[in-house]
Design a protein around this motif. Structure first.
Motif, PDB file in Angstrom:
ATOM      1  N   VAL A  73       0.852  -1.190   0.000  1.00  0.00           N
ATOM      2  CA  VAL A  73       0.000   0.000   0.000  1.00  0.00           C
ATOM      3  C   VAL A  73       0.887   1.240   0.000  1.00  0.00           C
ATOM      4  CG1 VAL A  73      -1.800   1.255   1.229  1.00  0.00           C
ATOM      5  CG2 VAL A  73      -1.794  -1.247   1.220  1.00  0.00           C
ATOM      6  N   THR A  74       0.739   2.039  -1.037  1.00  0.00           N
ATOM      7  CA  THR A  74       1.636   3.183  -1.191  1.00  0.00           C
ATOM      8  C   THR A  74       1.009   4.473  -0.703  1.00  0.00           C
ATOM      9  OG1 THR A  74       0.813   3.739  -3.383  1.00  0.00           O
ATOM     10  CG2 THR A  74       2.584   2.118  -3.274  1.00  0.00           C
ATOM     11  N   GLY A  75      -0.292   4.445  -0.455  1.00  0.00           N
ATOM     12  CA  GLY A  75      -0.968   5.662  -0.045  1.00  0.00           C
ATOM     13  C   GLY A  75      -1.265   6.591  -1.210  1.00  0.00           C
ATOM     14  N   GLN A  76      -0.879   6.166  -2.416  1.00  0.00           N
ATOM     15  CA  GLN A  76      -1.160   6.951  -3.611  1.00  0.00           C
ATOM     16  C   GLN A  76      -2.407   6.343  -4.259  1.00  0.00           C
ATOM     17  OE1 GLN A  76       1.087   9.609  -3.737  1.00  0.00           O
ATOM     18  NE2 GLN A  76       1.520   8.513  -1.823  1.00  0.00           N
ATOM     19  N   ARG A  77      -3.452   7.145  -4.352  1.00  0.00           N
ATOM     20  CA  ARG A  77      -4.750   6.596  -4.745  1.00  0.00           C
ATOM     21  C   ARG A  77      -4.753   5.933  -6.120  1.00  0.00           C
ATOM     22  NH1 ARG A  77      -6.184  11.472  -1.931  1.00  0.00           N
ATOM     23  NH2 ARG A  77      -6.163  12.635  -3.883  1.00  0.00           N
ATOM     24  N   VAL A  78      -4.149   6.630  -7.093  1.00  0.00           N
ATOM     25  CA  VAL A  78      -4.203   6.060  -8.438  1.00  0.00           C
ATOM     26  C   VAL A  78      -3.423   4.751  -8.494  1.00  0.00           C
ATOM     27  CG1 VAL A  78      -2.306   7.556  -9.202  1.00  0.00           C
ATOM     28  CG2 VAL A  78      -3.759   6.455 -10.892  1.00  0.00           C
ATOM     29  N   VAL A  79      -2.382   4.658  -7.686  1.00  0.00           N
ATOM     30  CA  VAL A  79      -1.596   3.434  -7.655  1.00  0.00           C
ATOM     31  C   VAL A  79      -2.368   2.318  -6.952  1.00  0.00           C
ATOM     32  CG1 VAL A  79       0.461   2.366  -6.664  1.00  0.00           C
ATOM     33  CG2 VAL A  79       0.638   4.583  -7.797  1.00  0.00           C
ATOM     34  N   THR A 136      -5.511   1.924  -5.866  1.00  0.00           N
ATOM     35  CA  THR A 136      -6.834   1.507  -6.283  1.00  0.00           C
ATOM     36  C   THR A 136      -6.880   1.104  -7.752  1.00  0.00           C
ATOM     37  OG1 THR A 136      -7.935   2.812  -4.602  1.00  0.00           O
ATOM     38  CG2 THR A 136      -9.232   2.270  -6.544  1.00  0.00           C
ATOM     39  N   PHE A 137      -6.110   1.784  -8.571  1.00  0.00           N
ATOM     40  CA  PHE A 137      -6.233   1.460  -9.989  1.00  0.00           C
ATOM     41  C   PHE A 137      -5.144   0.531 -10.510  1.00  0.00           C
ATOM     42  CE2 PHE A 137      -9.199   4.882  -9.559  1.00  0.00           C
ATOM     43  CZ  PHE A 137     -10.229   4.468 -10.388  1.00  0.00           C
ATOM     44  N   PHE A 138      -3.899   0.757 -10.121  1.00  0.00           N
ATOM     45  CA  PHE A 138      -2.816  -0.068 -10.660  1.00  0.00           C
ATOM     46  C   PHE A 138      -1.905  -0.541  -9.543  1.00  0.00           C
ATOM     47  CE2 PHE A 138      -4.027   3.387 -13.534  1.00  0.00           C
ATOM     48  CZ  PHE A 138      -4.727   2.625 -14.466  1.00  0.00           C
ATOM     49  N   PRO A 139      -2.429  -1.435  -8.699  1.00  0.00           N
ATOM     50  CA  PRO A 139      -1.707  -1.779  -7.470  1.00  0.00           C
ATOM     51  C   PRO A 139      -0.454  -2.617  -7.714  1.00  0.00           C
ATOM     52  CG  PRO A 139      -3.675  -3.134  -7.715  1.00  0.00           C
ATOM     53  CD  PRO A 139      -3.723  -2.128  -8.818  1.00  0.00           C
ATOM     54  N   ILE A 140       0.445  -2.485  -6.765  1.00  0.00           N
ATOM     55  CA  ILE A 140       1.673  -3.284  -6.762  1.00  0.00           C
ATOM     56  C   ILE A 140       1.625  -4.159  -5.525  1.00  0.00           C
ATOM     57  CG2 ILE A 140       2.801  -1.223  -5.760  1.00  0.00           C
ATOM     58  CD1 ILE A 140       5.034  -3.282  -7.676  1.00  0.00           C
ATOM     59  N   THR A 141       2.299  -5.279  -5.598  1.00  0.00           N
ATOM     60  CA  THR A 141       2.292  -6.188  -4.453  1.00  0.00           C
ATOM     61  C   THR A 141       3.643  -6.179  -3.748  1.00  0.00           C
ATOM     62  OG1 THR A 141       2.926  -7.870  -6.026  1.00  0.00           O
ATOM     63  CG2 THR A 141       0.624  -7.836  -5.349  1.00  0.00           C
ATOM     64  N   LYS A 149      -9.654   4.588   3.335  1.00  0.00           N
ATOM     65  CA  LYS A 149     -10.136   5.909   2.919  1.00  0.00           C
ATOM     66  C   LYS A 149     -10.262   5.973   1.390  1.00  0.00           C
ATOM     67  CE  LYS A 149      -8.918  10.745   2.997  1.00  0.00           C
ATOM     68  NZ  LYS A 149      -7.966  11.740   3.512  1.00  0.00           N
ATOM     69  N   GLN A 150      -9.354   5.325   0.701  1.00  0.00           N
ATOM     70  CA  GLN A 150      -9.463   5.300  -0.750  1.00  0.00           C
ATOM     71  C   GLN A 150     -10.794   4.683  -1.154  1.00  0.00           C
ATOM     72  OE1 GLN A 150      -6.054   3.816  -2.925  1.00  0.00           O
ATOM     73  NE2 GLN A 150      -4.630   4.502  -1.364  1.00  0.00           N
ATOM     74  N   TYR A 151     -11.116   3.599  -0.461  1.00  0.00           N
ATOM     75  CA  TYR A 151     -12.377   2.925  -0.740  1.00  0.00           C
ATOM     76  C   TYR A 151     -13.558   3.865  -0.478  1.00  0.00           C
ATOM     77  CZ  TYR A 151     -16.451   0.063   0.277  1.00  0.00           C
ATOM     78  OH  TYR A 151     -17.719  -0.425   0.310  1.00  0.00           O
ATOM     79  N   ARG A 152     -13.506   4.552   0.670  1.00  0.00           N
ATOM     80  CA  ARG A 152     -14.619   5.439   1.020  1.00  0.00           C
ATOM     81  C   ARG A 152     -14.763   6.583   0.023  1.00  0.00           C
ATOM     82  NH1 ARG A 152     -17.588   4.606   5.700  1.00  0.00           N
ATOM     83  NH2 ARG A 152     -18.991   5.759   4.369  1.00  0.00           N
TER      84      ARG A 152
END
Ligand SMILES: Nc1ncnc2c1ncn2[C@@H]1O[C@H](COP(=O)(O)OP(=O)(O)OP(=O)(O)O)[C@@H](O)[C@H]1O
Ligand SMILES: [Mg+2]
Lengths: 459, 588
Positions: free
Chosen positions: B210-216, B218-223, B517-520
């Motif tokens: 979790v990077t705390g960067q919304r576009v990352v 929620t949209f293009f996540p890294i593991t 929060k991203q989800y909300r």
């Protein structure tokens, strides 16, 4: 006595191959004596046991294989410096050309310098007021920054650079500062413009000039910016001055680099420029900055003309990858008579966040600049749409944005060449212009700032 | 094994030496009277080509070359964290203290301090059977990280002695009796940077970093254990994004490699990280960070080595069972260093002058990332996530480094200058970026955040894609051509872009957003959208559904503090109310 060799085997373009040399070192300075007795300088590019490849800083016309003498000096190319370099004019290799007295050196410095230890750097945070709204308001320059001007043939980059040099100062401080100016491949008139400019404004006594003109040897240009930066480092870190370095025109520097690379038959990178051009340019641009505990600083404004106004050309491209932003001039604005023709949208100052704001400029500076950016971008977009679909296709709102962007170019960007606006002036013009837009559209500025700065309410 | 050779040629960073006794590929050598560090990269007859990690000015034929007989290695042990090193692990702070503000040549300073004493607390005891990776004891390296002192690879046997107390890194803390004899162990391991450190086995990554960067996120996540690249033209935001990830990602350790980039960017990290608090530990970020700085003006050969130095350190912490983020800014500069050296070796150039082995080198670098079961009997898991910036010339993604990178990494965050000019940051193009970890991460979201998170993401993505098509229509025919539904889609898309995707890295309140929060936030925007669509269905005109006061609240929702997420409940309620009440108002 220096060892002298008359064993030149090959001369090709700026390159001289000498054989039977003993004890030569990489990057060593050499003296090349022409058959007619003239002495030029050169630099060792490659050494093998028997062979030495030299790059001449002098045009090689007049050299021959039989009559050329080469002497190895055992040291690198150096610049003699002392406080007396202030007010002086040198050629591209650091030799005085202004009939002034010889410089009695305080020290002699290798022009290649050494990389600054990243740990020793201090982050640039002092806002420099240039008096130019398009820069101060939107893309502010910070002490120790390297911020190039991307220009094109025929655009007023030199006038802009001179205006910056004339007006630049840090708010609320009187400190010792100097301007180091390096001309590479520009015309006599252009160079003379700067010299007169410095003379007229009495700035000459705190300026150091290195001049390599269009008709001077192109390969000498390889050394010129390094001469200038060596002088700048001396002034900044030995004499505690704040130094502004103007390097113009980096395009000609890069062309000289390409010429040498081609002569060496190296595998070319993009558009014939050598693959190591990024690293080479970095050794110039990274010589800007501040050092912890040092009083002085070096701020760089390299100027380059983009071939065909193409920002993706390797010269602006690699420069942009190294510098801390860029100020881009627009031919379109210039044609429409806008001075300075700064295209603010693709322009950028990467150090702005840490240089502005409360205590430095003003609390509303950053949000206001974001608001102006986005409103101007939207206005320009709407204008483009209007070109295709006609004015009528625009919503009422969009029409206001178009009106805003026109006014923005006319009143915010446009200013006189001798008009020196304070940052307060610049910001108030910005707020004034925002009145054109509906308040609900001002999403990037805070309500309290609107009340305080746009409505002039006392808070 | 020491012996001497002699320099026969110097061309920039490349030196050729003759008659080095017993030279081996990648052996470390010392060149000239300043004993400049170099590495053998080619052998031909009695000639060895050496890439030198320091400026070679002043070297010439006849200068001596000494071989160390050992490959380029790093020191691994307590003291790595909070350090700043150059590309070959020389501590830049120590160098500055001793040699001044400029990088001096021929400096020999060990990577880890020989003076500093560390409290070592054994967890193993005399008589224990131990093997590679088993933890002998721990050292409180910083306030947040417990450093595990492990049995190095290749050592297997019974502990015959183990000590407790304060030691320097090179003092013996334990002795292991092996079939080959007694092996004294210290707190430092040396490891060749070009060789991956061993582990038991790889497991495929499943947990998001979790990077705390919304576009990352929620949209293009890294593991954790994944690989990603960030290509983009200059000024598009690669470094800012990399820094944001280094600051806010839930990695336990961050190794940041400034590879051929700006000096000031390293200073920025150095000044900022000790001041910023980690949202997870509440302690300064620097306490879990290692910096490698080989800036653009420092010697290119050391730049080439810097990414290996970085990833070796990352693997070492992975071996302790930590989740490590290894970030390299920029891998293009590393590739260019490779190209420069290859050119000097007069190798056959491939595309754009890059050597033919560019692709394999890149692949083997990213292959060192991953989630693994570590060596050691406790089966702990650790991971190295590798995130590399790419700086394509002219922003043209068809160039060799970008292409070779895209073949190996699983996440692509494509930055665009068009977005950056419009000050849409992070300037990640949401239409062409991708993450191949999406399925895995969606499973995680459903289990850990909320069941409908994946669904919401999909809906949002569809709206954004639809917007792109509609924009085309507007451009050609004008806004009137759109139906009310379509205008609503444009409106929601705008909200998604401005209120969700855009994130100001320099605003303290906006820089980090938790997954919840991203989800909300996403749900909030889509609540508005769904409600609007319902109203449209019921025959309300679109004009009544846009420019509502509640939209301004949505725009400000990103600033709702993490501790007050219940405010989203209220907001959602208000949206529904306002949109339907408006309706009644109008009717009345
Ligand atoms: N998330 C963000 N929030 C606010 N501003 C941003 C953000 N990302 C980028 N920027 C702006 O863009 C500028 C350039 O970003 P950055 O330095 O990261 O570019 P880059 O892609 O690394 O460029 P280069 O390749 O030249 O190093 C920053 O200085 C900042 O002004
Ligand atoms: Mg960057």
């Amino acid at each position: 006595m220096l060892k002298e060799y008359m064993t030149v085997r090959e001369i090709a373009g700026p390159l001289i191959l000498v054989e039977g040399v003993e004890g030569a070192k990489y990057n060593e300075l050499v003296e090349v004596e022409f058959p007619d007795g003239r002495v030029g300088l050169g630099n060792v590019l490659e050494v093998e046991e028997e062979l030495v490849l030299i790059q001449s800083f002098e045009a090689t016309s007049g050299l021959n294989v039989a009559g050329t003498k080469v002497r190895f000096t055992g040291r690198g190319l150096e610049l003699p410096v002392s406080r007396d370099i202030l007010g002086r004019v040198f050629d591209g290799l650091g030799r005085p050309i202004d009939d002034g007295p010889r410089i009695i050196p305080d020290m002699k410095l290798d022009i290649n310098g050494n990389p600054i230890n990243p740990y020793a750097r201090d982050y640039p945070t002092d806002f420099i007021q240039t008096g130019i709204s398009a820069i101060d308001g939107l893309n502010p320059l910070v002490r120790g920054q390297k911020l190039p001007i991307f220009s094109g043939a025929g655009l007023p980059h030199n006038r802009l650079a001179a205006q910056i040099a004339r007006q630049a100062g840090v708010l609320g401080r009187e400190e010792e500062f100097a301007v180091v100016f390096a001309a590479m491949g520009i015309t006599f008139e252009e160079a003379d413009f700067f010299i007169q400019e410095f003379r007229n404004t009495a700035a000459m006594e705190r300026a150091v000039l290195f001049i390599n003109l269009a008709d001077d040897p192109a390969i000498e240009r390889i050394a010129t910016p390094r001469m200038a930066l060596t002088a700048a480092e001396y002034l900044a870190f030995e004499l505690d001055m704040h130094v502004l370095v103007i390097l113009t025109d980096m395009t000609y520097y890069c062309e000289a680099l390409r010429e040498i690379s081609a002569a060496r038959k190296e595998v070319p990178g993009r558009r014939g420029y050598p693959g190591y051009m990024y690293t080479d340019l970095a050794t110039i641009y990274e010589r800007a900055g501040r050092i912890k505990g040092a009083k002085g600083s070096i701020t760089q404004i390299p100027v380059l003309s983009m071939p065909d106004d193409d920002k993706t050309h390797p010269i602006p491209d690699l420069t942009g990858y190294i510098t801390e932003g860029q100020i881009i001039l627009s031919r379109d604005l210039h044609r429409r008579g806008v001075y300075p023709p700064i295209d603010v949208l693709p322009s950028l100052s990467r150090l702005k966040e840490k240089g502005i704001g409360p205590g430095k400029t003003r609390e509303d500076h950053s949000p206001l600049s974001n608001q102006l950016f986005s409103a101007y971008a939207r206005g320009k977009e709407a204008k483009e749409l209007a070109v295709i679909l006609g004015e009528a296709a625009l919503s009422e709102e969009d029409k206001l944005f178009v009106q805003f962007s026109d006014a923005f170019e006319e009143r915010f960007i446009t200013q006189g060449e001798y008009e020196n606006r304070t940052i307060e002036d610049t910001l108030s013009i910005g707020w004034e212009l925002l009145k054109i837009l509906p308040r609900s559209e001002l999403k990037r500025v805070r309500e309290e700032h609107i009340r305080k700065y746009m409505d002039g309410e006392a808070v | 094994m020491e012996g001497k050779g002699v320099v026969v040629k110097v061309a920039g960073p490349l030196v050729v030496a003759r008659d080095l006794p017993d030279p081996k590929m990648y052996d470390l050598v010392k060149v000239g009277k300043d004993r400049l560090m170099g590495e053998i990269i080619e052998l031909r007859g009695n000639l060895a080509s050496i890439q030198v990690y320091e400026e070679t000015a002043g070297l010439g034929p006849g200068d001596e070359v000494i071989s160390t007989g050992e490959p380029l290695s790093v020191e691994l042990g307590p003291g790595l964290l909070t350090s700043i090193y150059d590309g070959v692990q020389r501590p830049l702070d120590v160098i500055q203290a001793r040699f001044g503000n400029y990088i001096a040549r021929g400096v020999e300073v060990p990577g880890l301090s020989r003076e500093r004493r560390w409290p070592f607390a054994p967890v193993a005891k005399r008589g224990d059977e131990v093997g590679p990776g088993d933890v002998l004891g721990t050292v409180p390296e910083t306030e947040v990280i417990t450093h595990k002192i492990m049995v190095p690879p290749g050592v297997q046997g019974r502990i015959s002695e183990i000590r407790e107390g304060e030691f320097t890194v090179d003092e013996v803390i334990a002795v292991v009796e092996t079939p080959q004899g007694e092996v004294p162990l210290t707190m430092v391991q040396r490891w060749p940077v070009r060789r991956p450190r061993p582990y038991q086995r790889k497991v495929s990554p499943y947990e998001p970093l979790v990077t705390g960067q919304r576009v990352v996120d929620t949209f293009f996540p890294i593991t954790k254990g994944g690989t990603a690249c960030v290509p983009g033209p200059f000024g598009s935001g690669k470094t800012v994004l990399q820094h944001a990830i280094a600051k806010w990602a839930n990695a336990q350790i961050v190794v940041f490699v400034g590879c051929g980039e700006r000096g000031n960017e390293m200073t920025d990290v150095l000044l900022e990280f000790p001041e910023l608090t980690d949202p997870y530990s509440g302690k300064p970020l620097m306490l879990r960070t290692v910096l490698i700085a080989n800036t653009s003006n420092m010697p290119v050969a050391a730049r080439e080595a810097s990414v290996y130095t970085g990833i070796t350190i990352a693997e070492y912490y992975r071996d302790m069972g930590y989740h490590v983020a290894l970030q390299a800014d920029s891998t293009s500069r590393w590739a260019e260093a490779l190209r420069e050296i290859s050119g000097r070796l007069e190798e056959m150039p491939g595309e754009e002058g890059y050597p033919a082995y560019l692709g394999t080198r890149l692949a083997s670098f990213y292959e060192r990332a991953g989630r693994v079961v570590c060596l050691g009997s406790d089966m702990r898991e650790g991971s190295v996530t590798a995130i590399g910036s790419v700086s394509p010339p002219g922003g043209d993604l068809s160039e060799p480094v970008t292409q070779a990178t895209l073949r190996v990494v699983k996440v692509f965050w494509g930055l665009e200058d068009r977005l950056a000019f419009a000050r849409h940051f992070p300037a990640i193009n949401w239409l062409n970026s991708y993450s191949l970890y999406l399925d895995k991460v969606e499973e995680y979201w459903s289990a850990e955040v909320e069941m409908d998170y994946p669904e919401l993401r999909e809906e949002a993505m569809a709206i954004l894609q639809r917007e792109a098509e509609l924009q085309e229509v507007v451009r050609l025919i004008g806004i009137e051509a759109l139906s009310d539904q379509e205008r609503m889609i444009m409106e929601t898309a705008k909200s998604l872009r401005e209120d969700f995707l855009q994130q100001n890295a320099f605003d303290d309140a906006d820089a980090f957003t938790s997954l919840r929060k991203q989800y909300r936030l996403l749900r909030l925007i889509l609540t508005y959208h769904r409600q609007a669509m319902k109203e449209l269905e019921a025959g309300r005109p679109v004009e009544e559904l846009i420019d509502l006061p509640v939209q301004e609240e949505i725009a400000r929702a990103k600033f709702i503090p993490e501790e007050e997420l219940e405010r989203f409940d209220e907001l959602e309620k208000r949206i529904v109310e306002q949109m339907s009440r408006r309706g009644t108002d109008v009717l009345a």
